[in-house]
Design a protein around this motif. Structure first.
Motif, PDB file in Angstrom:
ATOM      1  N   ASN A 274       2.315  27.521  20.729  1.00 19.23           N
ATOM      2  CA  ASN A 274       3.618  28.308  20.352  1.00 19.23           C
ATOM      3  C   ASN A 274       3.318  28.970  18.868  1.00 19.23           C
ATOM      4  O   ASN A 274       3.003  28.041  18.055  1.00 19.23           O
ATOM      5  CB  ASN A 274       4.753  27.160  20.121  1.00 19.23           C
ATOM      6  N   LEU A 275       3.301  30.127  18.855  1.00 17.07           N
ATOM      7  CA  LEU A 275       2.971  30.932  17.676  1.00 17.07           C
ATOM      8  C   LEU A 275       4.164  31.500  17.097  1.00 17.07           C
ATOM      9  O   LEU A 275       4.171  32.553  16.071  1.00 17.07           O
ATOM     10  CB  LEU A 275       1.773  31.733  17.919  1.00 17.07           C
ATOM     11  N   ALA A 276       5.428  31.188  17.594  1.00 17.99           N
ATOM     12  CA  ALA A 276       6.559  32.141  17.204  1.00 17.99           C
ATOM     13  C   ALA A 276       6.906  31.952  15.673  1.00 17.99           C
ATOM     14  O   ALA A 276       7.586  32.861  15.099  1.00 17.99           O
ATOM     15  CB  ALA A 276       7.895  31.293  17.976  1.00 17.99           C
ATOM     16  N   ASP A 277       6.448  30.911  14.983  1.00 21.54           N
ATOM     17  CA  ASP A 277       6.799  30.749  13.632  1.00 21.54           C
ATOM     18  C   ASP A 277       5.503  30.469  12.963  1.00 21.54           C
ATOM     19  O   ASP A 277       5.619  30.069  11.717  1.00 21.54           O
ATOM     20  CB  ASP A 277       7.717  29.644  13.358  1.00 21.54           C
TER      21      ASP A 277
ATOM     22  N   THR B 100       0.776  -1.366   0.021  1.00 20.33           N
ATOM     23  CA  THR B 100       0.048  -0.131  -0.042  1.00 20.33           C
ATOM     24  C   THR B 100       0.819   1.346  -0.040  1.00 20.33           C
ATOM     25  O   THR B 100       2.087   0.957  -0.033  1.00 20.33           O
ATOM     26  CB  THR B 100      -0.835  -0.045   1.346  1.00 20.33           C
ATOM     27  N   ASN B 101       0.198   2.357  -0.005  1.00 24.60           N
ATOM     28  CA  ASN B 101       1.095   3.599  -0.074  1.00 24.60           C
ATOM     29  C   ASN B 101       0.677   4.406   1.032  1.00 24.60           C
ATOM     30  O   ASN B 101      -0.466   4.426   1.820  1.00 24.60           O
ATOM     31  CB  ASN B 101       0.636   4.395  -1.093  1.00 24.60           C
ATOM     32  N   VAL B 102       1.534   5.389   1.632  1.00 24.72           N
ATOM     33  CA  VAL B 102       1.552   6.450   2.483  1.00 24.72           C
ATOM     34  C   VAL B 102       1.701   7.626   1.954  1.00 24.72           C
ATOM     35  O   VAL B 102       2.697   7.910   1.188  1.00 24.72           O
ATOM     36  CB  VAL B 102       2.447   5.984   3.933  1.00 24.72           C
ATOM     37  N   TYR B 103       1.257   8.785   2.484  1.00 21.94           N
ATOM     38  CA  TYR B 103       1.315  10.124   1.778  1.00 21.94           C
ATOM     39  C   TYR B 103       1.760  11.150   2.758  1.00 21.94           C
ATOM     40  O   TYR B 103       1.283  10.988   4.030  1.00 21.94           O
ATOM     41  CB  TYR B 103       0.327  10.395   0.973  1.00 21.94           C
ATOM     42  N   ALA B 104       2.407  11.992   2.364  1.00 19.99           N
ATOM     43  CA  ALA B 104       2.773  13.233   3.005  1.00 19.99           C
ATOM     44  C   ALA B 104       2.294  14.333   1.760  1.00 19.99           C
ATOM     45  O   ALA B 104       2.621  14.293   0.759  1.00 19.99           O
ATOM     46  CB  ALA B 104       4.337  13.372   3.223  1.00 19.99           C
ATOM     47  N   ALA B 105       1.746  15.713   2.652  1.00 13.76           N
ATOM     48  CA  ALA B 105       1.459  16.697   1.820  1.00 13.76           C
ATOM     49  C   ALA B 105       1.454  17.822   2.520  1.00 13.76           C
ATOM     50  O   ALA B 105       1.254  18.086   3.806  1.00 13.76           O
ATOM     51  CB  ALA B 105       0.103  16.466   1.102  1.00 13.76           C
ATOM     52  N   PHE B 106       1.891  18.965   1.669  1.00 13.25           N
ATOM     53  CA  PHE B 106       1.701  20.496   2.274  1.00 13.25           C
ATOM     54  C   PHE B 106       0.404  21.111   1.438  1.00 13.25           C
ATOM     55  O   PHE B 106       0.469  21.224   0.312  1.00 13.25           O
ATOM     56  CB  PHE B 106       3.160  21.126   1.594  1.00 13.25           C
ATOM     57  N   TRP B 107      -0.288  21.691   2.394  1.00 18.91           N
ATOM     58  CA  TRP B 107      -1.526  22.274   2.206  1.00 18.91           C
ATOM     59  C   TRP B 107      -1.543  23.600   2.493  1.00 18.91           C
ATOM     60  O   TRP B 107      -2.712  24.568   2.177  1.00 18.91           O
ATOM     61  CB  TRP B 107      -2.702  21.681   2.751  1.00 18.91           C
ATOM     62  N   GLY B 108      -0.554  24.341   3.006  1.00 17.17           N
ATOM     63  CA  GLY B 108      -0.582  25.765   3.178  1.00 17.17           C
ATOM     64  C   GLY B 108       0.076  25.953   4.563  1.00 17.17           C
ATOM     65  O   GLY B 108       0.603  25.094   5.411  1.00 17.17           O
ATOM     66  N   GLU B 109       0.345  27.302   4.940  1.00 12.02           N
ATOM     67  CA  GLU B 109       0.894  27.504   6.294  1.00 12.02           C
ATOM     68  C   GLU B 109       0.135  27.539   7.537  1.00 12.02           C
ATOM     69  O   GLU B 109      -1.205  27.718   7.222  1.00 12.02           O
ATOM     70  CB  GLU B 109       1.586  28.920   6.282  1.00 12.02           C
ATOM     71  N   GLY B 110       0.439  27.427   8.599  1.00  9.21           N
ATOM     72  CA  GLY B 110      -0.274  27.437   9.703  1.00  9.21           C
ATOM     73  C   GLY B 110       0.630  27.548  11.160  1.00  9.21           C
ATOM     74  O   GLY B 110       1.216  28.467  11.424  1.00  9.21           O
ATOM     75  N   HIS B 111       0.763  26.401  11.821  1.00 15.59           N
ATOM     76  CA  HIS B 111       1.860  26.331  13.029  1.00 15.59           C
ATOM     77  C   HIS B 111       3.228  27.112  12.480  1.00 15.59           C
ATOM     78  O   HIS B 111       3.971  27.635  13.325  1.00 15.59           O
ATOM     79  CB  HIS B 111       1.925  25.049  13.374  1.00 15.59           C
ATOM     80  N   THR B 112       3.739  26.454  11.201  1.00 17.67           N
ATOM     81  CA  THR B 112       4.876  27.064  10.700  1.00 17.67           C
ATOM     82  C   THR B 112       4.647  27.130   9.088  1.00 17.67           C
ATOM     83  O   THR B 112       3.477  26.894   8.731  1.00 17.67           O
ATOM     84  CB  THR B 112       5.963  26.246  10.854  1.00 17.67           C
ATOM     85  N   LYS B 113       5.560  27.692   8.382  1.00 16.76           N
ATOM     86  CA  LYS B 113       5.243  28.148   6.948  1.00 16.76           C
ATOM     87  C   LYS B 113       5.738  26.748   6.379  1.00 16.76           C
ATOM     88  O   LYS B 113       5.562  26.509   4.813  1.00 16.76           O
ATOM     89  CB  LYS B 113       6.187  29.027   6.722  1.00 16.76           C
ATOM     90  N   ASP B 114       6.128  25.616   7.073  1.00 17.30           N
ATOM     91  CA  ASP B 114       6.576  24.244   6.101  1.00 17.30           C
ATOM     92  C   ASP B 114       5.757  23.294   6.709  1.00 17.30           C
ATOM     93  O   ASP B 114       5.928  21.922   6.416  1.00 17.30           O
ATOM     94  CB  ASP B 114       7.890  24.190   6.459  1.00 17.30           C
ATOM     95  N   ASN B 115       4.823  23.412   7.439  1.00 20.62           N
ATOM     96  CA  ASN B 115       4.051  22.260   8.120  1.00 20.62           C
ATOM     97  C   ASN B 115       3.481  21.477   7.246  1.00 20.62           C
ATOM     98  O   ASN B 115       2.827  21.840   6.348  1.00 20.62           O
ATOM     99  CB  ASN B 115       3.136  22.591   9.193  1.00 20.62           C
ATOM    100  N   ILE B 116       3.515  20.241   7.102  1.00 16.67           N
ATOM    101  CA  ILE B 116       2.785  19.005   6.290  1.00 16.67           C
ATOM    102  C   ILE B 116       2.066  18.113   7.404  1.00 16.67           C
ATOM    103  O   ILE B 116       2.013  17.931   8.446  1.00 16.67           O
ATOM    104  CB  ILE B 116       3.966  18.301   5.393  1.00 16.67           C
ATOM    105  N   VAL B 117       1.030  17.603   6.695  1.00 16.71           N
ATOM    106  CA  VAL B 117       0.403  16.337   7.012  1.00 16.71           C
ATOM    107  C   VAL B 117       0.831  15.048   6.554  1.00 16.71           C
ATOM    108  O   VAL B 117       1.207  14.668   5.429  1.00 16.71           O
ATOM    109  CB  VAL B 117      -0.979  16.663   7.152  1.00 16.71           C
TER     110      VAL B 117
END
Length: 249
Positions: free
Chosen positions: A200-203, A159-176
């Motif tokens: 933590n909202l520092a970034d 099977t497959n596992v996925y990672a993706a970037f949907w936009g900024e939030g906690h940081t500018k690079d956060n993925i799920v």
């Protein structure tokens, strides 16, 4: 059904302080040491929890994810330090009898990649958003090896596992991370547990945060289990709660 029931019981395990012993009747705690806990939340999915001392929030429990299919596994976010990462690698290898195909830090903070050198010593490849690699270098942190911009697909077992970037939030690079075999979403620090504060909202980009999580909602309509970066495992209501939280002034 037993795994859905276990989600209600695992709450105290994932968010508990270091000194607290999890209740044995949960039936989902599969490993515990002084600094690392592993809890099964679905047939092929486990939450690993380690601890980070912070000046602003004290001792913080930090979640990551292990997904397995056949004899292969992928890890989202390292434990907070190398020692706990060695423990995790040993458990996956010796107890689950799996080869770790990859480790995927979901952003550049220490609670996501603090243990990365341990994975490198075991020649386990690491993947992250290209921005994560840039920010890790800028902050003198451990640096993931391979970068992507929008989507990453990895094969484990059949099977497959996925990672993706949907936009900024906690940081500018956060993925799920998304594991459709168990309908599990690893939201990382982009997603808050129910009743959590903003943290933590520092970034952070708080203005973009709700729209980003809304895109995650739309992208994964089948998700049943949602794992936040800190605190209790839940369901899709964590996504709605996070959107509501950051819509508030």
């Amino acid at each position: 059904m037993k795994f859905l029931v276990a989600l209600l019981l695992v709450a105290g395990v994932a968010a508990a302080p270091r000194a607290q012993t999890p209740s044995p009747e949960t039936g989902t705690l599969v490993y515990q040491s002084t600094d690392l806990r592993i809890v099964q939340v679905a047939p092929n999915t486990f939450v690993h929890t380690s601890f980070l001392h912070t000046e602003s929030f004290g001792q913080v429990a930090c979640n990551g994810l292990i997904v397995q299919h056949g004899t292969e596994a992928v890890v989202f976010d390292t434990p907070t330090h190398e020692q706990e990462s060695e423990e995790l690698i040993t458990w996956i290898t010796n107890t689950r009898h799996c080869t770790i195909k990859a480790v995927i830090p979901t952003h550049f903070h220490e609670d996501c990649l603090g243990g990365l050198p341990a994975f490198a010593r075991h020649q386990i490849p690491s993947y992250a958003h290209k921005k994560t690699i840039v920010y890790a270098k800028q902050h003198g942190a451990a640096v993931p090896q391979h970068g992507f911009t929008k989507r990453l697909t990895l094969r484990i077992g059949s099977t497959n596992v996925y990672a993706a970037f949907w936009g900024e939030g906690h940081t500018k690079d956060n993925i799920v991370g998304y594991f459709p075999a168990d309908d599990v979403l690893f939201g990382g620090c982009l997603v808050k547990e129910l009743r959590a504060g903003k943290g933590n909202l520092a970034d952070a980009n708080t203005a973009a945060w709700p729209a980003t999580v809304h895109r995650v909602q739309q992208a994964y309509p089948r998700v049943k289990i949602v794992v936040p970066g800190h605190g209790q495992v839940g369901d899709r209501s964590l996504l709605a709660y996070t959107i509501q939280l950051f819509h508030q002034p």
